[in-house]
Design an enzyme around this catalytic site. Sequence first.
Site, short mmCIF file in Angstrom:
data_model
loop_
_atom_site.label_atom_id
_atom_site.label_comp_id
_atom_site.label_asym_id
_atom_site.label_seq_id
_atom_site.Cartn_x
_atom_site.Cartn_y
_atom_site.Cartn_z
N ARG A 54 29.32 -41.57 -11.79
CA ARG A 54 29.89 -41.19 -13.08
C ARG A 54 29.02 -40.15 -13.78
O ARG A 54 29.53 -39.31 -14.53
CB ARG A 54 30.08 -42.43 -13.94
CG ARG A 54 31.20 -43.34 -13.39
CD ARG A 54 31.12 -44.74 -13.93
NE ARG A 54 31.18 -44.75 -15.38
CZ ARG A 54 30.78 -45.78 -16.14
NH1 ARG A 54 30.27 -46.86 -15.57
NH2 ARG A 54 30.88 -45.71 -17.43
N TYR B 111 33.64 -42.92 -2.79
CA TYR B 111 34.33 -43.09 -4.06
C TYR B 111 35.21 -41.88 -4.34
O TYR B 111 34.95 -40.77 -3.86
CB TYR B 111 33.33 -43.22 -5.21
CG TYR B 111 32.66 -44.56 -5.35
CD1 TYR B 111 33.15 -45.53 -6.24
CD2 TYR B 111 31.52 -44.88 -4.61
CE1 TYR B 111 32.52 -46.75 -6.38
CE2 TYR B 111 30.89 -46.11 -4.74
CZ TYR B 111 31.40 -47.04 -5.63
OH TYR B 111 30.78 -48.26 -5.76
N ASP C 228 30.96 -51.52 -11.57
CA ASP C 228 30.79 -51.80 -12.99
C ASP C 228 32.12 -52.20 -13.63
O ASP C 228 33.19 -52.05 -13.03
CB ASP C 228 30.25 -50.56 -13.71
CG ASP C 228 28.80 -50.26 -13.36
OD1 ASP C 228 28.10 -51.18 -12.91
OD2 ASP C 228 28.37 -49.10 -13.53
N ARG D 109 28.44 -53.30 -5.65
CA ARG D 109 28.81 -53.88 -6.94
C ARG D 109 29.39 -52.80 -7.84
O ARG D 109 28.74 -51.78 -8.09
CB ARG D 109 27.60 -54.52 -7.62
CG ARG D 109 27.06 -55.74 -6.91
CD ARG D 109 25.96 -56.38 -7.74
NE ARG D 109 25.44 -57.60 -7.15
CZ ARG D 109 24.59 -58.42 -7.75
NH1 ARG D 109 24.15 -58.12 -8.97
NH2 ARG D 109 24.18 -59.51 -7.14
#
Length: 283
Positions: A211, A123, A62, A60
């Site tokens: 992040r 990522y 953001d 999932r």
Amino acid sequence: MSDEVEPGHVRVRLDLSYDGKDFSGWAKQRVLRTVQGELESALRTVMRLPEPVELTVAGRTDAGVHARGQVAQFDLAEEVWAEHHDKLLRRLAGRLPHDVRVWKVAEAPEGFNARFSAIWRRYAYRVGDHQGGVDPLRRGHVLWHQWPLDVDAMNEAAAPLLGEHDFAAYCKKREGATTIRTLQQLSWERAEDGIVTATVRADAFCHNMVRSLVGALLHVGDGHRSTDWPGEVLAAGVRDSSVHVVKPHGLTLEEVGYPADELLAARSKEARNMRTLPAAGCC
């Protein structure tokens, strides 16, 4: 926990990408626009289903986060799949909005679960540190950092974070969820065009983990913190207000990795188990 497909149904795998700018994340919400909501609506429409499908996703994302290699699944009656499978990709292209695309639709192998069968997610976080800012044509996918970055220092600081750790210091805690993860890769590279890209790969990620890690390492890269600091934050085991969660638009889910087909079911079962770290002094 069984993950078997009901008799008379097939499990369908979707490979997709999206620009997260105008989405309130992946997960369906009642009012806000989401990737899951758009996809489920399109699937129901193009196959003329009486009931909506329910998608399960590998990871999932953001609000504002992009995906190039996202994977999702849903179960479908065999007769419906037989009727629509060869036309589904083209029909979705005509029905979906331009900021989400499905690139592949296929029957998943036995034991496949988009979320629990995955063995890693990769990522990329892209940063520009040119004093003039970021190329306007890339501004939606690259964070501008106003101080020059030392890539070697960031790679040195990243090394102690690799491996299995409790990443509570870099995650937004969720009730009943573990923050233990295995970080397989965290490396920085500057391309010829000057963009600095972090490649971050782990078996799974907890909320805000990527992040937060990027935010900590940017503090090292611009000289505001020492190369030891990110490791010290990890060892402390609590959220540090100095760790800045960077903006979402620089982050893209690039790829999800799965084991060989015969290992999918075992991996899915293993991933559902709550992880703990070995006791001090053990092993």
